[in-house]
Design an enzyme around this catalytic site. Structure first.
Site, PDB file in Angstrom:
ATOM      1  N   ASP A  11      58.652  19.371  23.396  1.00 23.90           N
ATOM      2  CA  ASP A  11      57.971  18.863  22.194  1.00 23.90           C
ATOM      3  C   ASP A  11      57.068  17.741  22.675  1.00 23.90           C
ATOM      4  O   ASP A  11      57.545  16.697  23.124  1.00 23.90           O
ATOM      5  CB  ASP A  11      59.026  18.352  21.206  1.00 23.90           C
ATOM      6  CG  ASP A  11      58.404  17.695  19.976  1.00 23.90           C
ATOM      7  OD1 ASP A  11      57.170  17.515  19.944  1.00 23.90           O
ATOM      8  OD2 ASP A  11      59.166  17.351  19.057  1.00 23.90           O
ATOM      9  N   HIS A  18      57.120  16.643  12.222  1.00 25.45           N
ATOM     10  CA  HIS A  18      57.675  17.519  13.273  1.00 25.45           C
ATOM     11  C   HIS A  18      57.535  18.987  12.888  1.00 25.45           C
ATOM     12  O   HIS A  18      58.488  19.759  12.945  1.00 25.45           O
ATOM     13  CB  HIS A  18      59.148  17.182  13.498  1.00 25.45           C
ATOM     14  CG  HIS A  18      59.371  15.809  14.041  1.00 25.45           C
ATOM     15  ND1 HIS A  18      59.442  15.538  15.389  1.00 25.45           N
ATOM     16  CD2 HIS A  18      59.525  14.607  13.429  1.00 25.45           C
ATOM     17  CE1 HIS A  18      59.643  14.245  15.583  1.00 25.45           C
ATOM     18  NE2 HIS A  18      59.705  13.643  14.409  1.00 25.45           N
ATOM     19  N   TYR A  89      51.859  13.450  15.863  1.00 23.14           N
ATOM     20  CA  TYR A  89      53.096  12.702  15.779  1.00 23.14           C
ATOM     21  C   TYR A  89      53.995  13.026  16.990  1.00 23.14           C
ATOM     22  O   TYR A  89      54.107  14.174  17.400  1.00 23.14           O
ATOM     23  CB  TYR A  89      53.833  13.013  14.471  1.00 23.14           C
ATOM     24  CG  TYR A  89      54.898  11.990  14.227  1.00 23.14           C
ATOM     25  CD1 TYR A  89      54.552  10.672  13.934  1.00 23.14           C
ATOM     26  CD2 TYR A  89      56.245  12.306  14.368  1.00 23.14           C
ATOM     27  CE1 TYR A  89      55.523   9.704  13.769  1.00 23.14           C
ATOM     28  CE2 TYR A  89      57.215  11.341  14.190  1.00 23.14           C
ATOM     29  CZ  TYR A  89      56.851  10.037  13.894  1.00 23.14           C
ATOM     30  OH  TYR A  89      57.809   9.078  13.750  1.00 23.14           O
ATOM     31  N   GLY A 102      61.086  16.564  41.971  1.00 24.87           N
ATOM     32  CA  GLY A 102      61.815  17.774  42.394  1.00 24.87           C
ATOM     33  C   GLY A 102      61.809  18.910  41.396  1.00 24.87           C
ATOM     34  O   GLY A 102      61.256  19.964  41.654  1.00 24.87           O
ATOM     35  N   ASP A 130      64.615  25.695  17.213  1.00 26.22           N
ATOM     36  CA  ASP A 130      64.129  24.335  16.948  1.00 26.22           C
ATOM     37  C   ASP A 130      65.031  23.685  15.903  1.00 26.22           C
ATOM     38  O   ASP A 130      65.605  24.370  15.057  1.00 26.22           O
ATOM     39  CB  ASP A 130      62.677  24.369  16.469  1.00 26.22           C
ATOM     40  CG  ASP A 130      62.064  22.969  16.419  1.00 26.22           C
ATOM     41  OD1 ASP A 130      62.515  22.093  17.191  1.00 26.22           O
ATOM     42  OD2 ASP A 130      61.124  22.748  15.630  1.00 26.22           O
ATOM     43  N   LYS A 131      65.123  22.342  15.987  1.00 27.55           N
ATOM     44  CA  LYS A 131      65.964  21.532  15.092  1.00 27.55           C
ATOM     45  C   LYS A 131      67.449  21.842  15.264  1.00 27.55           C
ATOM     46  O   LYS A 131      68.222  21.882  14.302  1.00 27.55           O
ATOM     47  CB  LYS A 131      65.562  21.718  13.618  1.00 27.55           C
ATOM     48  CG  LYS A 131      64.112  21.434  13.360  1.00 27.55           C
ATOM     49  CD  LYS A 131      63.707  20.012  13.659  1.00 27.55           C
ATOM     50  CE  LYS A 131      62.208  19.899  13.776  1.00 27.55           C
ATOM     51  NZ  LYS A 131      61.780  18.774  14.607  1.00 27.55           N
ATOM     52  N   TYR A 230      68.494   8.419  20.639  1.00 30.68           N
ATOM     53  CA  TYR A 230      67.886   9.581  19.989  1.00 30.68           C
ATOM     54  C   TYR A 230      66.435   9.786  20.424  1.00 30.68           C
ATOM     55  O   TYR A 230      65.623   8.885  20.362  1.00 30.68           O
ATOM     56  CB  TYR A 230      67.917   9.425  18.471  1.00 30.68           C
ATOM     57  CG  TYR A 230      67.317  10.634  17.798  1.00 30.68           C
ATOM     58  CD1 TYR A 230      67.987  11.851  17.871  1.00 30.68           C
ATOM     59  CD2 TYR A 230      66.096  10.584  17.157  1.00 30.68           C
ATOM     60  CE1 TYR A 230      67.453  12.979  17.289  1.00 30.68           C
ATOM     61  CE2 TYR A 230      65.562  11.721  16.570  1.00 30.68           C
ATOM     62  CZ  TYR A 230      66.241  12.905  16.645  1.00 30.68           C
ATOM     63  OH  TYR A 230      65.712  14.032  16.085  1.00 30.68           O
ATOM     64  N   LYS A 233      66.220  16.502  18.857  1.00 32.78           N
ATOM     65  CA  LYS A 233      67.258  17.465  19.217  1.00 32.78           C
ATOM     66  C   LYS A 233      66.766  18.294  20.404  1.00 32.78           C
ATOM     67  O   LYS A 233      65.598  18.297  20.736  1.00 32.78           O
ATOM     68  CB  LYS A 233      67.573  18.375  18.028  1.00 32.78           C
ATOM     69  CG  LYS A 233      68.769  17.891  17.203  1.00 32.78           C
ATOM     70  CD  LYS A 233      70.098  18.251  17.857  1.00 32.78           C
ATOM     71  CE  LYS A 233      71.308  17.795  17.080  1.00 32.78           C
ATOM     72  NZ  LYS A 233      72.057  16.695  17.630  1.00 32.78           N
ATOM     73  N   GLN A 243      70.024  46.012  27.327  1.00 35.41           N
ATOM     74  CA  GLN A 243      70.104  47.471  27.530  1.00 35.41           C
ATOM     75  C   GLN A 243      70.820  47.827  28.846  1.00 35.41           C
ATOM     76  O   GLN A 243      70.983  47.002  29.733  1.00 35.41           O
ATOM     77  CB  GLN A 243      68.707  48.112  27.496  1.00 35.41           C
ATOM     78  CG  GLN A 243      67.871  47.784  26.262  1.00 35.41           C
ATOM     79  CD  GLN A 243      68.345  48.427  24.969  1.00 35.41           C
ATOM     80  OE1 GLN A 243      68.183  47.880  23.900  1.00 35.41           O
ATOM     81  NE2 GLN A 243      68.953  49.595  25.049  1.00 35.41           N
ATOM     82  N   ARG A 267      66.698  14.765  11.165  1.00 40.62           N
ATOM     83  CA  ARG A 267      67.058  13.684  12.083  1.00 40.62           C
ATOM     84  C   ARG A 267      68.151  14.094  13.070  1.00 40.62           C
ATOM     85  O   ARG A 267      68.905  13.248  13.568  1.00 40.62           O
ATOM     86  CB  ARG A 267      67.476  12.428  11.297  1.00 40.62           C
ATOM     87  CG  ARG A 267      66.324  11.879  10.461  1.00 40.62           C
ATOM     88  CD  ARG A 267      66.653  10.639   9.681  1.00 40.62           C
ATOM     89  NE  ARG A 267      65.531  10.286   8.822  1.00 40.62           N
ATOM     90  CZ  ARG A 267      64.512   9.507   9.195  1.00 40.62           C
ATOM     91  NH1 ARG A 267      64.501   8.973  10.392  1.00 40.62           N
ATOM     92  NH2 ARG A 267      63.531   9.256   8.378  1.00 40.62           N
ATOM     93  N   TYR A 348      70.740   8.739  15.294  1.00 36.53           N
ATOM     94  CA  TYR A 348      70.037   7.458  15.156  1.00 36.53           C
ATOM     95  C   TYR A 348      71.039   6.321  15.287  1.00 36.53           C
ATOM     96  O   TYR A 348      72.157   6.394  14.764  1.00 36.53           O
ATOM     97  CB  TYR A 348      69.340   7.355  13.799  1.00 36.53           C
ATOM     98  CG  TYR A 348      68.029   8.114  13.740  1.00 36.53           C
ATOM     99  CD1 TYR A 348      66.812   7.443  13.795  1.00 36.53           C
ATOM    100  CD2 TYR A 348      68.005   9.494  13.656  1.00 36.53           C
ATOM    101  CE1 TYR A 348      65.606   8.128  13.736  1.00 36.53           C
ATOM    102  CE2 TYR A 348      66.814  10.193  13.608  1.00 36.53           C
ATOM    103  CZ  TYR A 348      65.613   9.500  13.646  1.00 36.53           C
ATOM    104  OH  TYR A 348      64.429  10.186  13.598  1.00 36.53           O
TER     105      TYR A 348
HETATM  106  C1  F6R Z   1      64.672  16.361  14.119  1.00 36.38           C
HETATM  107  C2  F6R Z   1      63.393  15.718  13.973  1.00 36.38           C
HETATM  108  C3  F6R Z   1      63.056  15.090  12.681  1.00 36.38           C
HETATM  109  C4  F6R Z   1      62.943  13.570  12.794  1.00 36.38           C
HETATM  110  C5  F6R Z   1      62.550  12.945  11.432  1.00 36.38           C
HETATM  111  C6  F6R Z   1      62.309  11.465  11.529  1.00 36.38           C
HETATM  112  O1  F6R Z   1      64.780  16.912  15.392  1.00 36.38           O
HETATM  113  O2  F6R Z   1      62.631  15.664  14.889  1.00 36.38           O
HETATM  114  O3  F6R Z   1      63.960  15.448  11.675  1.00 36.38           O
HETATM  115  O4  F6R Z   1      64.166  13.039  13.219  1.00 36.38           O
HETATM  116  O5  F6R Z   1      61.368  13.541  10.970  1.00 36.38           O
HETATM  117  O6  F6R Z   1      61.437  11.208  12.569  1.00 36.38           O
HETATM  118  P1  F6R Z   1      61.011   9.736  13.006  1.00 36.38           P
HETATM  119  O7  F6R Z   1      62.259   8.929  13.215  1.00 36.38           O
HETATM  120  O8  F6R Z   1      60.226   9.964  14.256  1.00 36.38           O
HETATM  121  O9  F6R Z   1      60.164   9.202  11.880  1.00 36.38           O
HETATM  122 MG    MG Z   2      60.094  16.988  17.343  1.00 39.89          MG
HETATM  123 MG    MG Z   3      61.583  20.541  18.323  1.00 42.08          MG
END
Ligand code: F6R
Ligand code: MG
Ligand code: MG
Length: 366
Positions: A11, A18, A89, A102, A130-131, A230, A233, A243, A267, A348
């Site tokens: 990412d 996100h 972002y 490496g 994702d997530k 944090y 994820k 197969q 989050r 967090y």
């Molecule tokens: C989960 C993710 C989002 C952020 C949320 C707050 O993997 O990336 O849920 O945790 O949008 O983001 P911040 O703290 O960057 O404002």
């Molecule tokens: Mg992200």
């Molecule tokens: Mg992601």
């Protein structure tokens, strides 16, 4: 011919929070790999799932190859420059180290690789989630490789009757890789006992016991174990050869109809159902729900076909509707009980300070 499939995923910035990388960012990563992969890789495919960009490439250099990993790292650095210019972002979010050393493992991006002698016809699936975190594959791959309720081949195909070896890693042990090999069917209950806890024990790979050949490779990084705080994820990728001596494509896909609850979502701190989505899907409701996409390929002498989107079929529309209901159901209870992850998994630090402050205000009653 012996080839290696490498997926390197990060990412490095996205639009509107996100949700998804920008077109310019995707184009930059693609262009970088095209230009810098000459004389290094045979073929490649770039894509995104939610806010993550993945580079899938084929080559003859084996796993953990420094040049391949460096090329991907540099592609992510080049992409980060575009992300910064566009004000995306979380620009460069997953690039946790300043200098490449490496290989890319432990530096933030996720890696899954498979080296094998090509079969005359070689189908495989590239999954990207994702997530959520790597434990999201525990249940579907347990069912696909060890449960005849999902994998009919375990009963019907002589090539699969010896079962499979699961290599499971303890992701909490960070000094060195701590792994165990367990065989299905005889170690089934031990495999289940470990895979129950997807935040700690994660399938790393799966091998056919009749041939010793590897089917599965999963990225097992836990970002919070690298950064100590944090940083998003882990959003794991997986490669699965299918197969013949391995489960059929449809057997590997079948367990994804469950939409089982996994850690992640908003989050990185909640439980939500894993939704199988079409390629290049974005993120929405409550920064989720956790999604998984699947691109199926065949490969010949390292040359990839175009991808076939495994979840782009009317059957999965019905599944997605049902999983949306599961997502709504758990979200209705907000922070309460299993809707939010236990304290140790909250991504967090704020809650720690909050609880420390409150602890001082508690009074002991005689
Ligand atoms: C989960 C993710 C989002 C952020 C949320 C707050 O993997 O990336 O849920 O945790 O949008 O983001 P911040 O703290 O960057 O404002
Ligand atoms: Mg992200
Ligand atoms: Mg992601």
């Amino acid at each position: 011919m012996k080839i290696t499939l490498s997926i390197l995923k990060a990412d490095i910035g996205s639009i509107g929070g996100h949700i998804t990388p920008s077109r310019a960012l995707l184009e930059e990563v693609n262009k970088f790999v095209k230009e810098n992969g000459k004389n290094l890789i045979i073929d490649f495919y770039t894509s995104h799932t939610g806010d993550d960009i993945a580079i899938l490439c084929t080559h003859e250099r084996g796993v953990l190859d420094e040049k391949i990993h460096k090329m991907a790292w540099d592609a992510f650095i080049a992409g980060t420059e575009v992300a910064k210019k566009q004000g995306l972002y979380g620009a460069g979010q997953d690039l946790l180290k300043d200098a490449f050393s490496g290989n890319i493992k432990g530096m933030g991006p996720a890696v899954a690789e498979l080296e094998f002698e090509e079969r005359p016809n070689e189908p495989f699936i590239f999954f990207a989630a994702d997530k959520t975190d790597p434990g999201c594959y525990n249940l579907p791959f347990y069912l696909a490789f060890a449960d005849p309720m999902y994998c009919a081949g375990l009963i019907l195909s002589p090539k699969m009757s010896d079962g499979f070896t699961f290599r499971i890693i303890d992701v909490e042990h960070t000094e060195k890789d701590k792994v165990i090999d367990l065989n299905s069917p005889e170690d089934l209950y031990d495999i289940a006992a470990l895979l129950r806890d997807g935040e700690r024990y994660v399938i790393e790979s799966v091998f056919s016991r009749s041939t010793g050949n590897q089917s599965v490779s999963i990225s097992t990084t836990r970002l919070h174990n690298i950064a100590g705080k944090y940083t998003g994820k882990d959003d794991p990728v997986a490669l699965v050869r299918v197969q013949g001596e391995f489960p059929a494509t449809g057997e590997v896909l079948a367990p994804f109809h469950i939409g089982h609850y996994v850690a992640g979502f908003m989050r990185g701190s909640h439980n939500g159902p894993l939704m199988p989505c079409k390629l290049n899907s974005t993120i929405s409701f409550f920064d989720g729900p956790p999604v998984v996409t699947g691109a199926a390929f065949c490969v010949r002498e390292g040359k990839l076909t175009e991808p076939a989107d495994v979840f782009d079929h009317p059957y999965w529309d019905h599944v997605r509707d049902r999983i949306s209901e599961k997502a709504t159901a758990i979200r209705q209870q907000g922070f309460s009980g299993p809707a939010m992850l236990p304290f140790s998994e909250l991504e967090y630090g704020g809650i720690v300070e909050k609880l420390e402050k409150l602890d001082k205000k508690f009074k002991l009653r005689d």
